[in-house]
Design an enzyme around this catalytic site. Structure first.
Site, PDB file in Angstrom:
ATOM      1  N   CYS A  76     -34.148  26.879 -45.111  1.00 11.41           N
ATOM      2  CA  CYS A  76     -33.098  27.688 -45.720  1.00 11.41           C
ATOM      3  C   CYS A  76     -33.041  27.320 -47.196  1.00 11.41           C
ATOM      4  O   CYS A  76     -32.796  26.159 -47.543  1.00 11.41           O
ATOM      5  CB  CYS A  76     -31.754  27.453 -45.038  1.00 11.41           C
ATOM      6  SG  CYS A  76     -30.394  28.400 -45.746  1.00 11.41           S
ATOM      7  N   HIS A 113     -34.395  22.312 -50.313  1.00  6.70           N
ATOM      8  CA  HIS A 113     -33.922  23.198 -49.245  1.00  6.70           C
ATOM      9  C   HIS A 113     -32.636  22.612 -48.672  1.00  6.70           C
ATOM     10  O   HIS A 113     -32.270  21.470 -48.958  1.00  6.70           O
ATOM     11  CB  HIS A 113     -34.994  23.415 -48.164  1.00  6.70           C
ATOM     12  CG  HIS A 113     -35.434  22.166 -47.470  1.00  6.70           C
ATOM     13  ND1 HIS A 113     -36.595  22.061 -46.747  1.00  6.70           N
ATOM     14  CD2 HIS A 113     -34.864  20.927 -47.370  1.00  6.70           C
ATOM     15  CE1 HIS A 113     -36.706  20.849 -46.245  1.00  6.70           C
ATOM     16  NE2 HIS A 113     -35.669  20.146 -46.608  1.00  6.70           N
ATOM     17  N   ASN A 152     -35.728  17.900 -51.496  1.00  5.56           N
ATOM     18  CA  ASN A 152     -36.867  18.754 -51.152  1.00  5.56           C
ATOM     19  C   ASN A 152     -36.598  20.222 -51.436  1.00  5.56           C
ATOM     20  O   ASN A 152     -37.371  21.092 -51.042  1.00  5.56           O
ATOM     21  CB  ASN A 152     -37.235  18.573 -49.677  1.00  5.56           C
ATOM     22  CG  ASN A 152     -37.794  17.192 -49.393  1.00  5.56           C
ATOM     23  OD1 ASN A 152     -38.569  16.651 -50.185  1.00  5.56           O
ATOM     24  ND2 ASN A 152     -37.390  16.601 -48.275  1.00  5.56           N
TER      25      ASN A 152
END
Length: 425
Positions: A356, A321, A319
């Site tokens: 993040c 991240h 994904n």
């Protein structure tokens, strides 16, 4: 010449008599006086009787017709063949027989060793999923998978790390979706979620560890899902020791949906709810929700700060991240070293605030909520810590966390009320 010699070795014959050198009778099929059955021309000499001369240049002639060496082997019924085969030539091929016996012996020895090993380590075979796929049990509501703790999954304490356990939790969650037939082309997304560019993100994770497995242990992980509010889902896990049935770890989590394009949270569409609600179980969370409110944590109130934490490419998942398990290692980067060396993590609560990304630079902050004595030992026997992971430079919060620590090995002796003691000199 080579072919002639080889033929002669396969068909041994006795040497012809000196008076067999009569001329050819001239009839077709008659036996040649100067050519025996091997196509060898015999010539009489005054010095040594018979001399064998091989016709290497041209084939012999029979009644004016050229014949080869093998043609010379063809005789009719009135032509006597050479001497019978010797005893050695009639023996079987001992090398092939020996090879067959050796193969059978090695196969039997291997089977015997496997049976002996199964008797000594039944937990490594009977308790382990042979292919690691897991299966759905409990009338289709629970997914079960077994793992063997590998040598590269243990730490300095010779036990599996909390990151290892959380990786097992994540693996079983994804395999549950796959085995239920709900896996689309995304990372745990159902077909209806894939149509809408949606994927799951975790918002809260609680893990309670009663005992850490060690190298060679086989653990059984059970997981199931339940409804949690209107637009979220709860997933619980239970980890047991396969050999003893002892509960090792309990975990509970909450998940919501995010749009892959806008990177914003989304409501659960009715079509997706129809896909997943048939697998929901009506049970309370395996862990009571941790609702403790902690004070604000920043550089002024933190006891330990670690700056300059950056994700590596291997920290990202599909994904795009940082994977949620990676955060655990980052918050422990700022944990006091005496705590890490003298205590083990008993429980952890993580509240995920935002994604993040690969270019993020992070700051890890930790505050010890329990007073420590000399040498980093707590006066109450356990230590509580508060953690914060945020973007460096006072940026937004990535994750907030709380950890509880207990004395190392204490839980391994409580059944017999025996603890390691130190002698004062």
């Amino acid at each position: 010449m080579v072919a002639t010699a080889a033929t002669a070795s396969l068909f041994p014959v006795s040497s012809p008599q000196p008076d067999s050198g009569a001329k050819n009778s001239g009839k077709h099929g008659g036996c040649l006086g100067s050519v025996d059955v091997r196509g060898i021309k015999l010539k009489s000499t005054s010095s040594n009787g018979l001399q064998v001369k091989t016709n290497a240049q041209a084939p012999a002639k029979v009644n004016g017709t050229r014949i080869g060496v093998m043609d010379g082997l063809k005789t009719d019924d009135n032509v006597t063949s050479g001497a019978p085969r010797t005893f050695i030539n009639q023996l079987p091929d001992w090398s092939m027989l020996l090879a067959a016996i050796t193969t059978i012996f090695l196969a039997a020895e291997k089977q015997w060793m496997m049976l002996d090993w199964k008797t000594k380590r039944p937990d490594m075979l009977a308790d382990l999923d042979p292919f690691g796929f897991g299966s759905i049990v409990e009338d289709g509501f629970v997914f079960r998978q077994k793992f063997s703790i590998r040598s590269y999954e243990i730490g300095a304490d010779r036990t599996a790390s909390v990151e290892t356990l959380m990786n097992h939790l994540q693996e079983t969650a994804l395999n549950h979706v796959k085995n239920a037939g709900l896996l689309g082309d995304g990372f745990g997304s159902t077909p209806e979620m894939c149509k809408r560019n949606l994927f799951w993100v975790v918002t809260k994770m609680q893990v309670l560890v009663d005992r850490y497995p060690t190298w060679g242990d086989v653990v059984q992980v059970d997981t199931w899902v339940a409804a949690s509010g209107k637009n979220s889902m709860r997933r619980d896990w239970l980890i047991r020791d396969c050999k003893t049935g002892e509960i090792l770890t309990r975990a509970s989590s909450n998940w919501v949906m995010m749009n892959k394009v806008t990177r914003r949270l989304s409501k659960i569409p009715d079509e997706v709810r129809t896909e997943i609600e048939q697998y929901f179980v009506d049970t309370p969370p395996i862990i009571d929700d941790d609702t403790i409110k902690l004070p604000k944590l920043d550089e002024n109130t933190a006891d330990h700060v670690r700056n300059g934490l950056t994700p590596k490419w291997s920290d990202l998942d599909v994904n795009q991240h940082v994977n949620n398990v990676k955060y655990v290692g980052w918050i422990l980067e700022s944990a006091p070293q005496p705590v890490v060396e003298n205590y083990e993590l008993a429980s952890i609560t993580l509240e995920y605030r935002r994604e993040c990304m690969k270019d993020s630079v992070l700051q890890s902050l930790t505050k010890t909520l329990t007073s420590l004595l000399g040498g980093g030992v707590a006066d109450s026997g356990g230590i509580d810590c508060q953690h914060l992971l945020r973007l460096e430079g006072g940026g937004g919060e990535i994750l907030k966390g709380r950890t509880k620590w207990r004395t190392k090995f204490a839980n391994r002796f409580k059944s017999i009320n025996q603890f390691p003691t130190t002698e004062s000199g």
